[in-house]
Scaffold this active site. Sequence first.
Site, PDB file in Angstrom:
ATOM      1  N   ASP A   1       0.866  -1.181   0.000  1.00 51.23           N
ATOM      2  CA  ASP A   1       0.000   0.000   0.000  1.00 51.23           C
ATOM      3  C   ASP A   1       0.902   1.230   0.000  1.00 51.23           C
ATOM      4  O   ASP A   1       2.103   1.132   0.250  1.00 51.23           O
ATOM      5  CB  ASP A   1      -0.905  -0.004   1.253  1.00 51.23           C
ATOM      6  CG  ASP A   1      -1.786   1.237   1.327  1.00 51.23           C
ATOM      7  OD1 ASP A   1      -2.344   1.625   0.284  1.00 51.23           O
ATOM      8  OD2 ASP A   1      -1.883   1.843   2.404  1.00 51.23           O
ATOM      9  N   SER A   2       0.300   2.390  -0.224  1.00 55.84           N
ATOM     10  CA  SER A   2       1.068   3.633  -0.163  1.00 55.84           C
ATOM     11  C   SER A   2       1.527   3.931   1.266  1.00 55.84           C
ATOM     12  O   SER A   2       2.415   4.742   1.472  1.00 55.84           O
ATOM     13  CB  SER A   2       0.194   4.788  -0.665  1.00 55.84           C
ATOM     14  OG  SER A   2      -0.993   4.848   0.097  1.00 55.84           O
TER      15      SER A   2
ATOM     16  N   CYS B   1      -3.761  -0.877  -2.090  1.00 57.20           N
ATOM     17  CA  CYS B   1      -4.021   0.548  -2.329  1.00 57.20           C
ATOM     18  C   CYS B   1      -4.982   0.705  -3.506  1.00 57.20           C
ATOM     19  O   CYS B   1      -4.709   0.227  -4.611  1.00 57.20           O
ATOM     20  CB  CYS B   1      -2.698   1.237  -2.642  1.00 57.20           C
ATOM     21  SG  CYS B   1      -2.853   2.980  -2.978  1.00 57.20           S
TER      22      CYS B   1
ATOM     23  N   GLU C   1      -6.089   9.466   9.541  1.00 58.58           N
ATOM     24  CA  GLU C   1      -4.715   9.422  10.068  1.00 58.58           C
ATOM     25  C   GLU C   1      -4.619  10.225  11.365  1.00 58.58           C
ATOM     26  O   GLU C   1      -3.837   9.915  12.247  1.00 58.58           O
ATOM     27  CB  GLU C   1      -3.727   9.971   9.022  1.00 58.58           C
ATOM     28  CG  GLU C   1      -3.774   9.163   7.738  1.00 58.58           C
ATOM     29  CD  GLU C   1      -2.455   8.521   7.343  1.00 58.58           C
ATOM     30  OE1 GLU C   1      -1.410   9.072   7.697  1.00 58.58           O
ATOM     31  OE2 GLU C   1      -2.491   7.469   6.666  1.00 58.58           O
TER      32      GLU C   1
ATOM     33  N   CYS D   1     -11.232   3.129  -0.774  1.00 55.33           N
ATOM     34  CA  CYS D   1      -9.951   3.644  -0.279  1.00 55.33           C
ATOM     35  C   CYS D   1      -9.611   2.895   0.998  1.00 55.33           C
ATOM     36  O   CYS D   1     -10.506   2.598   1.799  1.00 55.33           O
ATOM     37  CB  CYS D   1     -10.059   5.142   0.009  1.00 55.33           C
ATOM     38  SG  CYS D   1      -8.572   5.839   0.764  1.00 55.33           S
TER      39      CYS D   1
ATOM     40  N   HIS E   1      -8.454   3.741   3.728  1.00 52.95           N
ATOM     41  CA  HIS E   1      -8.736   4.387   5.012  1.00 52.95           C
ATOM     42  C   HIS E   1     -10.220   4.422   5.373  1.00 52.95           C
ATOM     43  O   HIS E   1     -10.577   4.591   6.531  1.00 52.95           O
ATOM     44  CB  HIS E   1      -8.232   5.831   4.995  1.00 52.95           C
ATOM     45  CG  HIS E   1      -6.740   5.960   5.023  1.00 52.95           C
ATOM     46  ND1 HIS E   1      -5.925   5.355   4.101  1.00 52.95           N
ATOM     47  CD2 HIS E   1      -5.933   6.633   5.870  1.00 52.95           C
ATOM     48  CE1 HIS E   1      -4.663   5.659   4.374  1.00 52.95           C
ATOM     49  NE2 HIS E   1      -4.644   6.434   5.444  1.00 52.95           N
TER      50      HIS E   1
HETATM   51  N1  DGL Z   1      -3.956   3.932   0.000  1.00 55.51           N
HETATM   52  C1  DGL Z   1      -4.641   4.998  -0.694  1.00 55.51           C
HETATM   53  C2  DGL Z   1      -5.868   4.414  -1.403  1.00 55.51           C
HETATM   54  O1  DGL Z   1      -6.409   3.399  -1.019  1.00 55.51           O
HETATM   55  C3  DGL Z   1      -5.047   6.123   0.239  1.00 55.51           C
HETATM   56  C4  DGL Z   1      -3.876   6.903   0.789  1.00 55.51           C
HETATM   57  C5  DGL Z   1      -3.089   7.612  -0.280  1.00 55.51           C
HETATM   58  O2  DGL Z   1      -3.619   8.543  -0.939  1.00 55.51           O
HETATM   59  O3  DGL Z   1      -1.926   7.238  -0.477  1.00 55.51           O
HETATM   60  O4  DGL Z   1      -6.312   4.981  -2.375  1.00 55.51           O
END
Ligand code: DGL
Length: 264
Positions: free
Chosen positions: A11-12, A74, A153, A185, A187
């Site tokens: 993931d990011s 992600c 976050e 997403c 989050h």
């Molecule tokens: N992991 C990203 C997503 O699911 C969200 C966080 C980011 O923008 O890096 O799109």
Amino acid sequence: MSDTRAIGIFDSGLGGLTVVKRVREILPNENIIYFGDTARLPYGSKSRKKIIEFSIENTNFLLSHNVKIIVVACNTSTAVALYEIRKMTNIPVIGVIAPGARAAVAFTKNNKIGVIGTAGTINSEEYTKHILELNDKIKVYSQACGLFVPIVEEGWIDKEITNHIIAEYLMPLKIAGIDTIILGCTHYPLLKNGIANFFENKINIVDSAESCAAAVKEKLAELNILNSSAARGTATFFVSDTPAKFSEIGSRFLDEEFSAIKVV
Ligand code: DGL
């Protein structure tokens, strides 16, 4: 046959731990190697070129650990880079979008689905394309919710201001009369209660992390590469930088303490 190689998940950042959590719930014996690109997040507001470049590097990192499947946790990477990632390897690559779209199409009764995600995910229109491929009668209402990631976050899950922000972003979807919404997403599952309340608990909520974990299980079973060991699997976490409040944010996503974190 038992295949003890790990499931590779990237993931990011730490948001993909929502996927790790679901995978561990339904595949407790599997070993997991997780990579969170915390040094370069967020991906959601970056260009396609950069997202593809980072996603390829993350995939190479997981491949160097001899994983048996790659899970792109992600949504933004899935939306933009899944095709490029699949070209890199013969092992299966599962993203979060196709499973989420399938679940939403199965749920909707009135053929009105809402999709929320980062700007990168929404601009790619990948959820819409997948949904329409399954049923072209469906109307898709998409909304980028740029403030949701920083809110999560920050840990502002139950604050009054968060309910106002949810209402601001989601009112057009409510007015459109959607009966199903995809949390597109990593989050957003943490805002599930607030979102459900806003829709007076009257709509189906598709958690793309949950549908993705189910797709991983299905794929491993199909290829006969499940780990049949009786012991609980290990989870090893790598990040590209240790963010402030690292363990606090991480345990919020995972719902368990996590150890063995390595910075690479
Ligand atoms: N992991 C990203 C997503 O699911 C969200 C966080 C980011 O923008 O890096 O799109």
